[in-house]
Design an enzyme around this catalytic site. Structure first.
Site, mmCIF file in Angstrom:
data_model
loop_
_atom_site.group_PDB
_atom_site.id
_atom_site.type_symbol
_atom_site.label_atom_id
_atom_site.label_comp_id
_atom_site.label_asym_id
_atom_site.label_seq_id
_atom_site.Cartn_x
_atom_site.Cartn_y
_atom_site.Cartn_z
ATOM 1 N N ARG A 1 -41.507 17.487 6.624
ATOM 2 C CA ARG A 1 -40.833 18.830 4.870
ATOM 3 C C ARG A 1 -41.818 20.152 4.766
ATOM 4 N NH1 ARG A 1 -39.824 14.623 0.249
ATOM 5 N NH2 ARG A 1 -39.161 12.560 0.870
ATOM 6 N N ASP A 2 -42.323 20.231 5.656
ATOM 7 C CA ASP A 2 -43.253 21.514 5.787
ATOM 8 C C ASP A 2 -43.251 22.299 6.527
ATOM 9 O OD1 ASP A 2 -43.358 23.901 4.305
ATOM 10 O OD2 ASP A 2 -45.801 23.710 3.586
ATOM 11 N N LEU A 3 -42.217 22.401 8.178
ATOM 12 C CA LEU A 3 -42.202 22.428 8.924
ATOM 13 C C LEU A 3 -41.985 24.013 9.540
ATOM 14 C CD1 LEU A 3 -40.685 19.438 11.348
ATOM 15 C CD2 LEU A 3 -43.117 20.587 11.239
ATOM 16 N N THR B 1 -41.448 24.978 2.452
ATOM 17 C CA THR B 1 -41.775 26.647 1.988
ATOM 18 C C THR B 1 -39.409 27.282 2.592
ATOM 19 O OG1 THR B 1 -43.281 26.874 3.727
ATOM 20 C CG2 THR B 1 -41.842 28.460 3.773
#
Length: 335
Positions: free
Chosen positions: A94-96, A140
């Site tokens: 969920r935040d690659l 992000t």
């Protein structure tokens, strides 16, 4: 060598979830993922004992060097292997983003390692809930999937596929797919499918790479590339095979390294400073959590000094108490 990552959270339920998620991550072992050895509480903060990676982030590397198409695709191949292994174990990132990919060197080449798997999902859950709290944005902005913005509760592994599309675009084109000055603009561009045609930036991109980017950045889930294995076939053909966790460990380690040019490898080996990220951020991101990195030897030395101080203090206090009792017994101090 290990590092200690402290996670700055306040409520007890989130602390418990982070510890549980950390222990789940500890069961996942893959050369393209930053490994977790343990999850525990340190001075009231949940923390992870993680593998120490002596190398820069992909973000720092891309700030100093524009990889060739071949180098970009090789690095992406390593990232894709790590994400696939985590997805097969039920973990969603969920935040690659480039800051969450660390680059280490080995005798076989460069090892891209994805960090922080599972932490964002753990932070998103509310007490007694199985998934994301409605209206909670975690990620992000420039790398968030449309469903992370419009319907956080529906997020699954396909959100990571969208983020992989943002990563691939940036690595081969040299700029962000969803460049924005603020959170609202970034989300608006993602929801409206507004990103540059990769060929307008890099006309020499092969057709299959362009198609891969479009497939990953599809707004509708049913149109998006559904899995890492499908993407691997599209980008690298049948020659590439994503290995399972049951394969020989040495073989996995060798095949998880990627070969880059001498200049690229030299930059990775010699780079030690990190720049502040240029991303638009949301409050409460995993990227904003406190990181306290130290070798296991440094941590042991610190703990030893603390215990010596505690023992010395207690010994001193015991001496004072014994002295008072002896003085009273001898009548030197009135009863």
């Amino acid at each position: 060598m290990h590092a200690l990552k402290l996670l700055s959270v306040n409520d007890q339920e989130t602390k418990r979830r982070l510890i549980d998620e950390g222990r789940s991550m500890a069961r996942l072992s893959h050369p393209n993922i930053v490994s977790v050895s343990d999850a525990l509480l340190h001075e009231g903060h949940p923390c992870l004992v993680i593998e120490y990676v002596d190398g820069p982030s992909l973000y720092d590397f891309l700030e100093d060097y524009k990889p060739t198409l071949e180098e970009a695709l090789e690095l992406f191949r390593g990232i894709l292997r790590g994400v696939d292994a985590a997805h097969r174990h039920g973990l969603v990132h969920r935040d690659l983003k480039p800051e969450n990919v660390l680059l280490a060197t080995s005798s076989h080449g460069v090892l891209p390692k994805v960090a922080d798997f599972g932490l964002v999902k753990s932070l998103a859950k509310g007490p007694g809930q199985r998934d994301t709290v409605g209206g909670t944005f975690l990620g992000t902005p420039q790398y968030m999937s449309p469903e992370q913005i419009s319907d956080p509760a529906s997020v699954d592994h396909r959100a990571d596929m969208f983020s992989l599309g943002c990563l691939l675009f940036e690595m081969v084109c040299g700029e962000l797919a969803f460049e924005a000055e603020n959170t609202y603009d970034a989300m608006n561009k993602i929801l409206n499918d507004e990103y540059p045609d990769p060929l307008s930036i890099r006309p020499d991109l092969p057709k299959h790479v362009v198609q891969a980017i479009h497939g990953l950045l599809a707004n509708k889930l049913e149109d998006r590339t559904a899995s890492c294995s499908a993407l691997m076939d599209q980008l690298y053909g049948g020659v590439e095979k994503i290995r399972s966790a049951s394969d020989d460990t040495q073989e996995i380690a060798r095949d998880s390294a990627v070969l880059l040019g001498l200049r690229a490898k030299s930059i990775i080996q010699n780079k030690t400073t990190a720049r502040p990220a240029r991303r638009v951020r949301l409050p409460g991101m995993v990227s904003d959590l406190i990181h306290d990195n130290a070798s296991s030897d440094q941590l042991s030395a610190l703990a030893e000094r603390i215990w010596i101080g505690i023992i010395a203090f207690m010994s001193g206090m015991l001496g004072v108490i014994v002295g008072l009792y002896v003085a009273r017994f001898l009548g030197l101090i009135p009863m």
